[in-house]
Scaffold this motif. Structure first.
Motif, PDB file in Angstrom:
ATOM      1  N   GLY A   1      14.045  21.617 -12.222  1.00 37.43           N
ATOM      2  CA  GLY A   1      15.430  20.596 -12.436  1.00 37.43           C
ATOM      3  C   GLY A   1      15.937  20.750 -13.572  1.00 37.43           C
ATOM      4  O   GLY A   1      15.581  21.459 -14.536  1.00 37.43           O
ATOM      5  N   ILE A   2      17.015  19.812 -13.635  1.00 38.06           N
ATOM      6  CA  ILE A   2      17.992  19.739 -14.879  1.00 38.06           C
ATOM      7  C   ILE A   2      17.200  18.683 -15.893  1.00 38.06           C
ATOM      8  O   ILE A   2      16.955  17.688 -15.541  1.00 38.06           O
ATOM      9  CB  ILE A   2      19.424  19.368 -14.537  1.00 38.06           C
ATOM     10  CG1 ILE A   2      19.844  20.508 -13.543  1.00 38.06           C
ATOM     11  CG2 ILE A   2      20.078  19.197 -15.673  1.00 38.06           C
ATOM     12  CD1 ILE A   2      20.131  22.030 -13.903  1.00 38.06           C
ATOM     13  N   VAL A   3      17.216  19.176 -17.151  1.00 32.98           N
ATOM     14  CA  VAL A   3      16.801  18.011 -18.114  1.00 32.98           C
ATOM     15  C   VAL A   3      18.199  17.487 -18.626  1.00 32.98           C
ATOM     16  O   VAL A   3      19.009  17.954 -18.971  1.00 32.98           O
ATOM     17  CB  VAL A   3      15.965  18.802 -19.081  1.00 32.98           C
ATOM     18  CG1 VAL A   3      15.766  17.692 -20.447  1.00 32.98           C
ATOM     19  CG2 VAL A   3      15.081  19.417 -19.006  1.00 32.98           C
ATOM     20  N   SER A   4      18.183  15.962 -18.395  1.00 33.73           N
ATOM     21  CA  SER A   4      19.396  15.382 -19.139  1.00 33.73           C
ATOM     22  C   SER A   4      19.085  14.144 -19.817  1.00 33.73           C
ATOM     23  O   SER A   4      17.670  13.852 -20.079  1.00 33.73           O
ATOM     24  CB  SER A   4      20.186  14.825 -17.567  1.00 33.73           C
ATOM     25  OG  SER A   4      19.583  14.187 -16.915  1.00 33.73           O
ATOM     26  N   GLY A   5      19.941  13.741 -20.509  1.00 32.64           N
ATOM     27  CA  GLY A   5      19.746  12.556 -21.473  1.00 32.64           C
ATOM     28  C   GLY A   5      20.537  12.816 -22.798  1.00 32.64           C
ATOM     29  O   GLY A   5      20.635  13.905 -23.179  1.00 32.64           O
ATOM     30  N   GLU A   6      20.604  11.601 -23.420  1.00 31.63           N
ATOM     31  CA  GLU A   6      21.337  11.575 -24.916  1.00 31.63           C
ATOM     32  C   GLU A   6      20.243  12.547 -25.731  1.00 31.63           C
ATOM     33  O   GLU A   6      20.722  13.265 -26.563  1.00 31.63           O
ATOM     34  CB  GLU A   6      21.944  10.360 -25.161  1.00 31.63           C
ATOM     35  CG  GLU A   6      22.558  10.639 -26.680  1.00 31.63           C
ATOM     36  CD  GLU A   6      23.200   9.315 -26.960  1.00 31.63           C
ATOM     37  OE1 GLU A   6      23.796   8.792 -28.171  1.00 31.63           O
ATOM     38  OE2 GLU A   6      23.428   8.304 -25.988  1.00 31.63           O
TER      39      GLU A   6
END
Length: 254
Positions: free
Chosen positions: A94-99
């Protein structure tokens, strides 16, 4: 080692094409090769026939040992050379997201595979025998009045109905179910303002192969077609444009 000379192979394949709903190009298709799976037992039998004196039980035992060791290597976080056919390795699922992404941002892992040059050579000589263009639109199969379990396409206002088929799941903008009245010639009324929408709150089952909902109380008695629109695609992906299906004529009774 895997043999690298496959130039004399004469196998043929069937390819199914579906319209690429993610492209605005009307002539864009996504192709899929028809899959015929060869079991491990088939492979062992073939090896045993071609190699006199080689025990199929020993082949089975060695295959199991190799398989277990490959899985153990993956569990240890390693990539594995699969008998020279390619490299099996661990990828992010999947996609890794986050600030500021950290360990908790990783959605999980999956097994990936990169074929070797020898594996590619094995399929280079394949030929296409048949091309099938398939429709990606939803398909109605059965319409069941769940109040009396009849399939005569006679429905009752305020009562339940179950529709079965394929690619029916409602998803995305513009998706929904409508009861569309018929014109005098039996065709579906093109004026969508005259269609009666099925309230989404009355949809109790929303699956690719089945929908269950209640017939709107506001419908007048008469003949209609059920119209379905969705952007659903396999894996709950959303199509770029909605696709539609229209049922056979149904009757709303008192």
């Amino acid at each position: 080692m895997v043999a690298s000379n496959f130039k004399n192979a004469d196998s043929i394949l069937s390819v199914t094409l579906r319209k690429n709903q993610f492209s605005s190009d009307e002539n864009s298709f996504i192709g899929r090769v028809t899959r015929n799976t060869v079991s491990l037992e088939n492979l062992i039998a073939s090896i045993s026939e071609k190699n006199e004196g080689v025990s199929p039980y020993m082949i089975q035992h060695v295959a199991n040992l190799l398989g277990n060791e490959m899985l153990r290597a993956c569990q240890n976080g390693n990539a594995v050379d699969v008998l020279g056919i390619g490299i099996m390795y661990i990828g992010i699922a999947g996609i890794v997201s986050g600030e500021n992404p950290g360990e908790s941002s990783i959605p999980g892992f999956k097994i990936c595979f990169t074929p070797s040059t020898k594996a590619q050579e094995a399929v280079d000589s394949l030929k296409v025998d048949k091309v099938i263009i398939a429709d990606s639109a939803p398909v109605f199969d059965r319409i069941i009045n769940t109040f009396n379990q009849n399939e005569n396409r006679i429905l009752s206002k305020g009562k339940g109905v179950k529709v079965t088929g394929s690619r029916l799941k409602l998803l995305g903008e513009d998706s929904g179910l409508w009861f569309a009245p018929l014109e005098e010639d039996g065709s579906v009324c093109k004026d969508e303002s005259k269609w009666t929408s099925v309230n989404s709150e009355t949809i109790s089952a929303n699956k690719p192969k089945s929908l269950e909902f209640y017939v709107p109380d506001s419908l007048a008695e008469g003949s209609y077609c059920i119209v379905l629109r969705t952007r659903w695609c396999s894996g709950d992906k959303e199509l770029k444009s909605p696709v539609s299906a229209i049922s056979k004529t149904i009757t709303i009774a008192a």
